[in-house]
Design a protein around this motif. Structure first.
Motif, PDB file in Angstrom:
ATOM      1  N   VAL A 163     -23.480 -26.829  51.960  1.00  0.00           N
ATOM      2  CA  VAL A 163     -22.953 -26.002  50.876  1.00  0.00           C
ATOM      3  C   VAL A 163     -23.186 -24.539  51.241  1.00  0.00           C
ATOM      4  O   VAL A 163     -24.210 -24.201  51.850  1.00  0.00           O
ATOM      5  N   ILE A 164     -22.241 -23.689  50.839  1.00  0.00           N
ATOM      6  CA  ILE A 164     -22.416 -22.245  51.020  1.00  0.00           C
ATOM      7  C   ILE A 164     -22.221 -21.572  49.667  1.00  0.00           C
ATOM      8  O   ILE A 164     -21.244 -21.833  48.960  1.00  0.00           O
ATOM      9  N   LEU A 165     -23.160 -20.713  49.316  1.00  0.00           N
ATOM     10  CA  LEU A 165     -23.092 -19.916  48.098  1.00  0.00           C
ATOM     11  C   LEU A 165     -22.835 -18.468  48.503  1.00  0.00           C
ATOM     12  O   LEU A 165     -23.569 -17.920  49.335  1.00  0.00           O
ATOM     13  N   HIS A 166     -21.799 -17.852  47.920  1.00  0.00           N
ATOM     14  CA  HIS A 166     -21.451 -16.465  48.237  1.00  0.00           C
ATOM     15  C   HIS A 166     -21.672 -15.615  46.992  1.00  0.00           C
ATOM     16  O   HIS A 166     -21.113 -15.898  45.930  1.00  0.00           O
ATOM     17  N   GLY A 167     -22.454 -14.564  47.134  1.00  0.00           N
ATOM     18  CA  GLY A 167     -22.842 -13.714  46.016  1.00  0.00           C
ATOM     19  C   GLY A 167     -21.913 -12.559  45.711  1.00  0.00           C
ATOM     20  O   GLY A 167     -22.305 -11.612  45.030  1.00  0.00           O
ATOM     21  N   PRO A 171     -18.828 -14.428  35.247  1.00  0.00           N
ATOM     22  CA  PRO A 171     -19.724 -13.502  35.925  1.00  0.00           C
ATOM     23  C   PRO A 171     -20.764 -14.178  36.821  1.00  0.00           C
ATOM     24  O   PRO A 171     -21.444 -13.514  37.581  1.00  0.00           O
ATOM     25  N   TYR A 172     -20.876 -15.512  36.714  1.00  0.00           N
ATOM     26  CA  TYR A 172     -21.867 -16.194  37.545  1.00  0.00           C
ATOM     27  C   TYR A 172     -21.478 -17.646  37.765  1.00  0.00           C
ATOM     28  O   TYR A 172     -20.537 -18.153  37.173  1.00  0.00           O
ATOM     29  N   PHE A 173     -22.240 -18.291  38.629  1.00  0.00           N
ATOM     30  CA  PHE A 173     -22.082 -19.709  38.925  1.00  0.00           C
ATOM     31  C   PHE A 173     -23.444 -20.348  38.740  1.00  0.00           C
ATOM     32  O   PHE A 173     -24.449 -19.820  39.217  1.00  0.00           O
ATOM     33  N   TYR A 174     -23.486 -21.480  38.055  1.00  0.00           N
ATOM     34  CA  TYR A 174     -24.742 -22.189  37.818  1.00  0.00           C
ATOM     35  C   TYR A 174     -24.559 -23.626  38.285  1.00  0.00           C
ATOM     36  O   TYR A 174     -23.561 -24.270  37.962  1.00  0.00           O
ATOM     37  N   THR A 175     -25.513 -24.128  39.066  1.00  0.00           N
ATOM     38  CA  THR A 175     -25.420 -25.490  39.560  1.00  0.00           C
ATOM     39  C   THR A 175     -26.813 -26.090  39.716  1.00  0.00           C
ATOM     40  O   THR A 175     -27.813 -25.369  39.745  1.00  0.00           O
ATOM     41  N   SER A 176     -26.826 -27.387  39.858  1.00  0.00           N
ATOM     42  CA  SER A 176     -28.047 -28.094  40.219  1.00  0.00           C
ATOM     43  C   SER A 176     -27.762 -28.844  41.513  1.00  0.00           C
ATOM     44  O   SER A 176     -26.875 -29.691  41.560  1.00  0.00           O
ATOM     45  N   LEU A 187     -32.499 -28.770  42.130  1.00  0.00           N
ATOM     46  CA  LEU A 187     -32.846 -27.352  42.086  1.00  0.00           C
ATOM     47  C   LEU A 187     -31.770 -26.613  41.291  1.00  0.00           C
ATOM     48  O   LEU A 187     -30.597 -26.630  41.673  1.00  0.00           O
ATOM     49  N   ASN A 188     -32.156 -26.010  40.175  1.00  0.00           N
ATOM     50  CA  ASN A 188     -31.208 -25.271  39.340  1.00  0.00           C
ATOM     51  C   ASN A 188     -31.047 -23.859  39.898  1.00  0.00           C
ATOM     52  O   ASN A 188     -32.020 -23.102  39.981  1.00  0.00           O
ATOM     53  N   ILE A 189     -29.803 -23.524  40.277  1.00  0.00           N
ATOM     54  CA  ILE A 189     -29.528 -22.256  40.947  1.00  0.00           C
ATOM     55  C   ILE A 189     -28.489 -21.472  40.166  1.00  0.00           C
ATOM     56  O   ILE A 189     -27.428 -21.995  39.829  1.00  0.00           O
ATOM     57  N   LEU A 190     -28.799 -20.228  39.883  1.00  0.00           N
ATOM     58  CA  LEU A 190     -27.897 -19.294  39.233  1.00  0.00           C
ATOM     59  C   LEU A 190     -27.474 -18.260  40.271  1.00  0.00           C
ATOM     60  O   LEU A 190     -28.333 -17.645  40.911  1.00  0.00           O
ATOM     61  N   VAL A 191     -26.162 -18.097  40.467  1.00  0.00           N
ATOM     62  CA  VAL A 191     -25.648 -17.145  41.453  1.00  0.00           C
ATOM     63  C   VAL A 191     -24.806 -16.106  40.726  1.00  0.00           C
ATOM     64  O   VAL A 191     -23.916 -16.453  39.949  1.00  0.00           O
ATOM     65  N   LEU A 192     -25.086 -14.845  40.955  1.00  0.00           N
ATOM     66  CA  LEU A 192     -24.294 -13.750  40.417  1.00  0.00           C
ATOM     67  C   LEU A 192     -24.441 -12.551  41.342  1.00  0.00           C
ATOM     68  O   LEU A 192     -25.367 -12.502  42.151  1.00  0.00           O
ATOM     69  N   HIS A 193     -23.502 -11.624  41.235  1.00  0.00           N
ATOM     70  CA  HIS A 193     -23.567 -10.461  42.119  1.00  0.00           C
ATOM     71  C   HIS A 193     -24.784  -9.603  41.787  1.00  0.00           C
ATOM     72  O   HIS A 193     -25.456  -9.111  42.682  1.00  0.00           O
ATOM     73  N   GLY A 195     -32.470 -15.772  34.410  1.00  0.00           N
ATOM     74  CA  GLY A 195     -32.842 -17.028  35.063  1.00  0.00           C
ATOM     75  C   GLY A 195     -33.678 -17.914  34.160  1.00  0.00           C
ATOM     76  O   GLY A 195     -33.462 -19.135  34.094  1.00  0.00           O
ATOM     77  N   LYS A 196     -34.609 -17.327  33.457  1.00  0.00           N
ATOM     78  CA  LYS A 196     -35.436 -18.099  32.523  1.00  0.00           C
ATOM     79  C   LYS A 196     -34.591 -18.643  31.378  1.00  0.00           C
ATOM     80  O   LYS A 196     -34.765 -19.785  30.955  1.00  0.00           O
ATOM     81  N   ARG A 197     -33.680 -17.826  30.878  1.00  0.00           N
ATOM     82  CA  ARG A 197     -32.805 -18.252  29.779  1.00  0.00           C
ATOM     83  C   ARG A 197     -32.020 -19.508  30.160  1.00  0.00           C
ATOM     84  O   ARG A 197     -31.863 -20.418  29.359  1.00  0.00           O
ATOM     85  N   TYR A 198     -31.527 -19.544  31.391  1.00  0.00           N
ATOM     86  CA  TYR A 198     -30.725 -20.687  31.841  1.00  0.00           C
ATOM     87  C   TYR A 198     -31.551 -21.758  32.549  1.00  0.00           C
ATOM     88  O   TYR A 198     -30.995 -22.671  33.145  1.00  0.00           O
ATOM     89  N   GLN A 199     -32.865 -21.636  32.495  1.00  0.00           N
ATOM     90  CA  GLN A 199     -33.783 -22.603  33.095  1.00  0.00           C
ATOM     91  C   GLN A 199     -33.498 -22.812  34.579  1.00  0.00           C
ATOM     92  O   GLN A 199     -33.518 -23.931  35.087  1.00  0.00           O
ATOM     93  N   ALA A 200     -33.229 -21.716  35.258  1.00  0.00           N
ATOM     94  CA  ALA A 200     -32.988 -21.768  36.699  1.00  0.00           C
ATOM     95  C   ALA A 200     -34.318 -21.814  37.438  1.00  0.00           C
ATOM     96  O   ALA A 200     -35.338 -21.342  36.940  1.00  0.00           O
ATOM     97  N   ASP A 201     -34.272 -22.397  38.620  1.00  0.00           N
ATOM     98  CA  ASP A 201     -35.411 -22.346  39.527  1.00  0.00           C
ATOM     99  C   ASP A 201     -35.248 -21.181  40.504  1.00  0.00           C
ATOM    100  O   ASP A 201     -36.226 -20.627  40.978  1.00  0.00           O
ATOM    101  N   MET A 202     -33.981 -20.848  40.786  1.00  0.00           N
ATOM    102  CA  MET A 202     -33.654 -19.775  41.718  1.00  0.00           C
ATOM    103  C   MET A 202     -32.485 -18.977  41.198  1.00  0.00           C
ATOM    104  O   MET A 202     -31.577 -19.527  40.579  1.00  0.00           O
ATOM    105  N   ILE A 203     -32.512 -17.690  41.506  1.00  0.00           N
ATOM    106  CA  ILE A 203     -31.390 -16.808  41.235  1.00  0.00           C
ATOM    107  C   ILE A 203     -31.011 -16.193  42.570  1.00  0.00           C
ATOM    108  O   ILE A 203     -31.871 -15.660  43.287  1.00  0.00           O
ATOM    109  N   MET A 204     -29.738 -16.269  42.905  1.00  0.00           N
ATOM    110  CA  MET A 204     -29.258 -15.589  44.109  1.00  0.00           C
ATOM    111  C   MET A 204     -28.341 -14.460  43.682  1.00  0.00           C
ATOM    112  O   MET A 204     -27.437 -14.666  42.882  1.00  0.00           O
ATOM    113  N   VAL A 205     -28.595 -13.284  44.212  1.00  0.00           N
ATOM    114  CA  VAL A 205     -27.784 -12.103  43.928  1.00  0.00           C
ATOM    115  C   VAL A 205     -27.384 -11.427  45.236  1.00  0.00           C
ATOM    116  O   VAL A 205     -27.875 -11.781  46.308  1.00  0.00           O
ATOM    117  N   GLY A 206     -26.526 -10.465  45.114  1.00  0.00           N
ATOM    118  CA  GLY A 206     -26.129  -9.634  46.247  1.00  0.00           C
ATOM    119  C   GLY A 206     -26.225  -8.177  45.833  1.00  0.00           C
ATOM    120  O   GLY A 206     -27.210  -7.751  45.254  1.00  0.00           O
TER     121      GLY A 206
END
Length: 185
Positions: A28-32, A87-92, A96-102, A115-126
């Motif tokens: 999988v590739i996540l692009h920010g 504005p973002y992408f959220y997946t498990s 692992l719950n991952i939130l991706v946004l610029h 990230g806490k609001r959406y119960q993410a384990d990781m946030i990826m940004v750019g």
């Protein structure tokens, strides 16, 4: 599972191809964001070819999830076969719950709150083009930097690799594949 983390390609086919060498075994590739356009404040990156980069993205053969950045335009969705999510992408993935946004509209503290609001384990940004990994409580904030227009003191072209089996994330220097930053959880 290995996940490629990339952001701020800004239309550079050369940077994308270098990143893909590191992402060969990523499923999988996540692009920010800031995918095809260099933006009015940036110089043209080396290997600037947004049309061919769009072609490469369309024919990737891997799962690709992209979020919109401040330099992305609505017209990008007309040439890409993968939606630019906003504005973002959220997946498990692998539990692992991952939130991706610029990330350009948020302070670092606001990103952690989101990230806490959406119960993410990781946030990826750019956006900043500066690689970093930060921890707050049980949440990890990752910025893989930029492979095409690096910024910061060292200006290192970089991408990240997340390994859900090993529970590690590494930011890699594209010039020599050395690990710049690594962390585990």
């Amino acid at each position: 599972m290995r996940i490629g983390l990339i952001s701020d390609t800004h239309g550079s086919l050369k940077a994308w191809n270098q990143a893909m060498e590191l992402f060969q075994d990523c499923q999988v590739i996540l692009h920010g964001g800031d995918i095809l356009y260099h933006g009015p404040r940036n110089p043209l990156p080396e290997g600037y070819d947004p049309k061919e980069l769009a072609n490469e993205l369309n024919n990737l053969g891997k799962s690709l999830f992209m979020v919109g950045g401040n330099c992305d335009a609505e017209v990008d969705n007309m040439v890409l076969n993968h939606p630019v999510l906003t504005p973002y992408f959220y997946t498990s993935l692998e539990g692992l719950n991952i939130l991706v946004l610029h990330g350009h509209k948020y302070s670092q503290e606001e990103l952690f709150q989101l990230g806490k609001r959406y119960q993410a384990d990781m946030i990826m940004v750019g956006h900043t083009h500066i690689p970093q990994i930060k921890h707050q409580d049980d949440l990890i904030l990752i910025n893989p930097g930029s492979p095409s227009l690096p910024k910061g003191e060292d200006k290192v072209p970089a991408v990240g690799i997340l390994d859900t089996t090993e529970k590690t994330v590494e930011i890699k220097d594209l010039r020599n594949t050395n690990t710049l930053i690594s962390s585990s959880w």
